[in-house]
Scaffold this motif. Structure first.
Motif, PDB file in Angstrom:
ATOM      1  N   GLU A   1      33.409  42.999  50.215  1.00 14.85           N
ATOM      2  CA  GLU A   1      32.412  42.613  48.782  1.00 14.85           C
ATOM      3  C   GLU A   1      33.233  42.701  47.521  1.00 14.85           C
ATOM      4  O   GLU A   1      33.261  41.956  46.680  1.00 14.85           O
ATOM      5  CB  GLU A   1      31.383  43.572  48.863  1.00 14.85           C
ATOM      6  N   SER A   2      34.095  43.906  47.464  1.00 13.88           N
ATOM      7  CA  SER A   2      34.807  44.305  46.312  1.00 13.88           C
ATOM      8  C   SER A   2      35.946  43.372  46.213  1.00 13.88           C
ATOM      9  O   SER A   2      36.275  42.613  45.028  1.00 13.88           O
ATOM     10  CB  SER A   2      35.255  45.739  46.234  1.00 13.88           C
ATOM     11  N   GLU A   3      36.445  42.654  47.229  1.00 10.00           N
ATOM     12  CA  GLU A   3      37.303  41.779  47.118  1.00 10.00           C
ATOM     13  C   GLU A   3      36.815  40.414  46.660  1.00 10.00           C
ATOM     14  O   GLU A   3      37.665  39.714  46.078  1.00 10.00           O
ATOM     15  CB  GLU A   3      38.341  41.571  48.576  1.00 10.00           C
TER      16      GLU A   3
ATOM     17  N   GLU B   1      34.308  40.064  44.826  1.00 11.06           N
ATOM     18  CA  GLU B   1      34.239  40.233  43.286  1.00 11.06           C
ATOM     19  C   GLU B   1      35.493  39.903  42.458  1.00 11.06           C
ATOM     20  O   GLU B   1      35.300  39.245  41.740  1.00 11.06           O
ATOM     21  CB  GLU B   1      33.577  41.421  43.055  1.00 11.06           C
ATOM     22  N   LYS B   2      36.479  40.600  43.111  1.00  8.59           N
ATOM     23  CA  LYS B   2      37.701  40.421  42.114  1.00  8.59           C
ATOM     24  C   LYS B   2      38.261  38.925  42.187  1.00  8.59           C
ATOM     25  O   LYS B   2      38.793  38.390  41.151  1.00  8.59           O
ATOM     26  CB  LYS B   2      38.630  41.266  42.812  1.00  8.59           C
ATOM     27  N   THR B   3      37.977  38.576  43.326  1.00  7.05           N
ATOM     28  CA  THR B   3      38.626  36.829  43.623  1.00  7.05           C
ATOM     29  C   THR B   3      37.613  35.984  42.813  1.00  7.05           C
ATOM     30  O   THR B   3      38.450  34.874  41.972  1.00  7.05           O
ATOM     31  CB  THR B   3      38.230  36.383  44.888  1.00  7.05           C
TER      32      THR B   3
ATOM     33  N   LYS C   1      36.160  36.800  39.652  1.00  6.92           N
ATOM     34  CA  LYS C   1      36.692  37.075  38.469  1.00  6.92           C
ATOM     35  C   LYS C   1      37.925  36.440  38.231  1.00  6.92           C
ATOM     36  O   LYS C   1      38.068  35.730  37.072  1.00  6.92           O
ATOM     37  CB  LYS C   1      36.663  38.820  38.271  1.00  6.92           C
ATOM     38  N   LEU C   2      38.677  36.611  39.064  1.00  9.01           N
ATOM     39  CA  LEU C   2      40.097  35.795  38.818  1.00  9.01           C
ATOM     40  C   LEU C   2      39.995  34.202  38.741  1.00  9.01           C
ATOM     41  O   LEU C   2      40.259  33.617  37.802  1.00  9.01           O
ATOM     42  CB  LEU C   2      41.059  35.951  40.188  1.00  9.01           C
TER      43      LEU C   2
ATOM     44  N   GLN D   1      37.163  32.737  37.746  1.00 10.18           N
ATOM     45  CA  GLN D   1      36.671  32.587  36.228  1.00 10.18           C
ATOM     46  C   GLN D   1      37.618  32.655  35.092  1.00 10.18           C
ATOM     47  O   GLN D   1      37.573  31.790  34.230  1.00 10.18           O
ATOM     48  CB  GLN D   1      35.476  33.542  36.163  1.00 10.18           C
TER      49      GLN D   1
END
Length: 67
Positions: A16-18, A20-22, A24-25, A27
């Motif tokens: 899930e954290s990966e 979210e980071k993906t 954001k990237l 975006q």
């Protein structure tokens, strides 16, 4: 396998954290139409601000900390 299938397979393996980071990237680079949820946190952002008399002196009794 198509590129889409490979991408979906890779996303399914991410935490899930990966994910979210993906997101954001994506975006940051403008590669998604998803709008970040930060706009909901600040409902007054972008509204006009009016200062009635910003240079008016402040009386000591107006400060709650001092009283």
């Amino acid at each position: 396998m198509t590129v889409k299938e490979l991408l979906i397979d890779e996303l399914n393996r991410m935490s899930e954290s990966e994910l979210e980071k993906t997101l954001k990237l994506l975006q940051v680079f403008g590669l998604t139409h998803h709008t970040p949820s930060t706009t909901k946190k600040y409902p007054l952002r972008g509204l006009p601000i009016e200062y009635i008399d910003p240079m008016e002196p402040v009386a000591m009794s107006d400060w709650e900390v001092i009283v």
